[in-house]
Design a protein around this motif. Structure first.
Motif, PDB file in Angstrom:
ATOM      1  N   GLY A 129      43.322  76.492 122.355  1.00 10.49           N
ATOM      2  CA  GLY A 129      44.307  77.131 122.179  1.00 10.49           C
ATOM      3  C   GLY A 129      43.820  78.715 122.413  1.00 10.49           C
ATOM      4  O   GLY A 129      42.807  78.345 123.611  1.00 10.49           O
ATOM      5  N   ALA A 130      44.778  79.441 122.192  1.00  8.08           N
ATOM      6  CA  ALA A 130      44.783  81.078 122.374  1.00  8.08           C
ATOM      7  C   ALA A 130      42.868  81.395 122.268  1.00  8.08           C
ATOM      8  O   ALA A 130      42.651  82.484 122.771  1.00  8.08           O
ATOM      9  CB  ALA A 130      45.923  81.476 121.939  1.00  8.08           C
ATOM     10  N   LYS A 131      42.819  80.996 121.028  1.00  2.00           N
ATOM     11  CA  LYS A 131      40.865  81.894 121.505  1.00  2.00           C
ATOM     12  C   LYS A 131      40.080  81.014 121.637  1.00  2.00           C
ATOM     13  O   LYS A 131      38.699  81.182 121.146  1.00  2.00           O
ATOM     14  CB  LYS A 131      40.868  82.049 119.268  1.00  2.00           C
ATOM     15  N   GLY A 132      40.400  79.938 122.023  1.00  2.00           N
ATOM     16  CA  GLY A 132      39.192  79.416 122.521  1.00  2.00           C
ATOM     17  C   GLY A 132      38.517  78.341 122.199  1.00  2.00           C
ATOM     18  O   GLY A 132      37.205  77.400 122.237  1.00  2.00           O
ATOM     19  N   VAL A 133      39.223  77.997 121.190  1.00  7.80           N
ATOM     20  CA  VAL A 133      38.850  76.322 120.525  1.00  7.80           C
ATOM     21  C   VAL A 133      39.428  75.986 120.442  1.00  7.80           C
ATOM     22  O   VAL A 133      40.815  75.811 121.342  1.00  7.80           O
ATOM     23  CB  VAL A 133      38.814  77.204 118.687  1.00  7.80           C
ATOM     24  N   ARG A 150      31.642  78.242 120.733  1.00  5.03           N
ATOM     25  CA  ARG A 150      31.641  80.665 120.581  1.00  5.03           C
ATOM     26  C   ARG A 150      32.604  80.589 119.901  1.00  5.03           C
ATOM     27  O   ARG A 150      33.660  79.862 120.052  1.00  5.03           O
ATOM     28  CB  ARG A 150      31.109  80.315 121.427  1.00  5.03           C
ATOM     29  N   VAL A 151      33.061  81.974 120.135  1.00  4.50           N
ATOM     30  CA  VAL A 151      33.670  82.723 119.123  1.00  4.50           C
ATOM     31  C   VAL A 151      34.310  83.721 120.378  1.00  4.50           C
ATOM     32  O   VAL A 151      33.300  84.056 121.005  1.00  4.50           O
ATOM     33  CB  VAL A 151      33.464  83.401 118.006  1.00  4.50           C
ATOM     34  N   ALA A 152      36.227  83.469 120.807  1.00  5.35           N
ATOM     35  CA  ALA A 152      35.974  84.589 121.658  1.00  5.35           C
ATOM     36  C   ALA A 152      36.486  85.675 121.204  1.00  5.35           C
ATOM     37  O   ALA A 152      37.327  86.422 120.367  1.00  5.35           O
ATOM     38  CB  ALA A 152      37.252  84.070 122.050  1.00  5.35           C
ATOM     39  N   THR A 153      35.438  87.187 121.564  1.00  6.86           N
ATOM     40  CA  THR A 153      35.250  88.221 120.856  1.00  6.86           C
ATOM     41  C   THR A 153      34.292  89.391 122.002  1.00  6.86           C
ATOM     42  O   THR A 153      33.511  88.893 122.438  1.00  6.86           O
ATOM     43  CB  THR A 153      34.708  88.024 119.058  1.00  6.86           C
ATOM     44  N   SER A 154      35.288  90.729 122.221  1.00  6.85           N
ATOM     45  CA  SER A 154      34.899  91.722 122.977  1.00  6.85           C
ATOM     46  C   SER A 154      32.938  92.269 122.053  1.00  6.85           C
ATOM     47  O   SER A 154      32.624  93.094 123.013  1.00  6.85           O
ATOM     48  CB  SER A 154      35.626  92.169 123.763  1.00  6.85           C
ATOM     49  N   ASP A 208      34.205  85.404 109.210  1.00  4.48           N
ATOM     50  CA  ASP A 208      34.875  86.480 109.538  1.00  4.48           C
ATOM     51  C   ASP A 208      35.832  86.668 110.895  1.00  4.48           C
ATOM     52  O   ASP A 208      37.058  87.272 111.362  1.00  4.48           O
ATOM     53  CB  ASP A 208      34.174  88.154 109.502  1.00  4.48           C
ATOM     54  N   TYR A 209      35.234  85.220 111.647  1.00 12.68           N
ATOM     55  CA  TYR A 209      35.731  85.806 112.836  1.00 12.68           C
ATOM     56  C   TYR A 209      36.399  83.897 113.169  1.00 12.68           C
ATOM     57  O   TYR A 209      36.828  84.138 114.382  1.00 12.68           O
ATOM     58  CB  TYR A 209      34.903  85.439 113.672  1.00 12.68           C
ATOM     59  N   VAL A 210      35.539  83.522 112.135  1.00 16.05           N
ATOM     60  CA  VAL A 210      36.873  81.736 113.131  1.00 16.05           C
ATOM     61  C   VAL A 210      37.705  81.353 111.624  1.00 16.05           C
ATOM     62  O   VAL A 210      37.816  81.517 110.624  1.00 16.05           O
ATOM     63  CB  VAL A 210      35.396  80.803 111.889  1.00 16.05           C
TER      64      VAL A 210
END
Length: 234
Positions: free
Chosen positions: A32-36, A48-52, A232-234
């Motif tokens: 998906g758009a968030k890399g999951v 892993r979480v797609a985050t900068s 908070d990120y998932v």
């Protein structure tokens, strides 16, 4: 379960693939758009979480090691750790994890009996996941939102059962701590923003969980990263 065993199973199991489309039985699982990854009406699977943001996430499996010094470390450092608990491993030690919860740790699902789920019938997988959802909800007053399958292996039935048990995401990992060093399932062999790190919580004659975590924190901080709250990120 050692981190080495889990990593080996992860590398040989269906969670290994990094292709855009992974086949689980007859169902396509896509990024998906968030890399999951998610399938039809299924929970996302997150390695892993797609985050900068310069954050990594500390996750602990099973619940065998119950060192009060680890509770003090979490309290003192205000570490937002995630504890994935197995009922048959924790046994009578839930009070320890209630203390961890009181100082900021989150309590998540790692099945009732640490059974390898992939290939099991739906009823068996649902019993393992929902059963621990019920136990943890009754003990801690809040049903877990995250689930980690034992050994990091799963199939489309796992995702369907997790969905039906009210799980919000299936959480794997990119990095695992074996002894005092990190190993990586894929990609660059150094910590990156968004990495989920797995630490086994097992009874050992080597460094304690508090000592292993302290060593890992030095590595995290040396890389210019900090520990974030996974929920908070998932």
């Amino acid at each position: 379960m050692t981190a080495a065993l889990a990593l080996a199973l992860l590398l040989t199991g269906c969670a290994q693939s990094v292709d855009p489309i992974e086949r689980l039985g007859k169902k396509a699982v896509t990024y998906g758009a968030k890399g999951v990854r998610s399938g039809p009406a299924a929970v996302p699977v997150v390695r892993r979480v797609a985050t900068s943001e310069k954050v990594v996430f500390l996750t602990y499996d099973d619940g065998a090691e119950r060192d009060p010094r680890f509770v003090e470390l979490v309290r003192r450092r205000r570490l937002p750790v995630s504890m994935f608990l197995t009922d048959s491993v924790v046994g009578p030690g839930y009070g320890h994890f209630a203390r961890l919860q009181s100082v900021g740790a989150s309590i998540q699902n790692h099945t009732l009996d640490h059974t390898a789920l992939r290939g099991l019938p739906y009823a068996g997988q649902r019993a393992e996941i929902c059963g621990q959802q019920d136990k943890l909800g009754a003990r801690f007053g809040l049903r877990p939102r995250l689930f980690r399958p034992p050994y990091g292996t799963y199939d489309s039935t796992t995702l369907r059962a997790a969905t039906d048990c009210g799980v919000g995401a299936v959480v794997l990992w990119r990095a695992a701590m074996e002894g005092d060093r990190l190993t990586y399932a894929s990609g660059t062999h150094r910590l990156l923003p968004g990495d989920i790190v797995s630490l086994p919580s097992t009874e050992t004659t080597g460094p304690t969980l508090a000592e292993r975590t302290t060593r890992l924190l030095r590595e995290i901080e040396g890389a210019g990263l900090r520990v974030g709250r996974l929920e908070d990120y998932v």
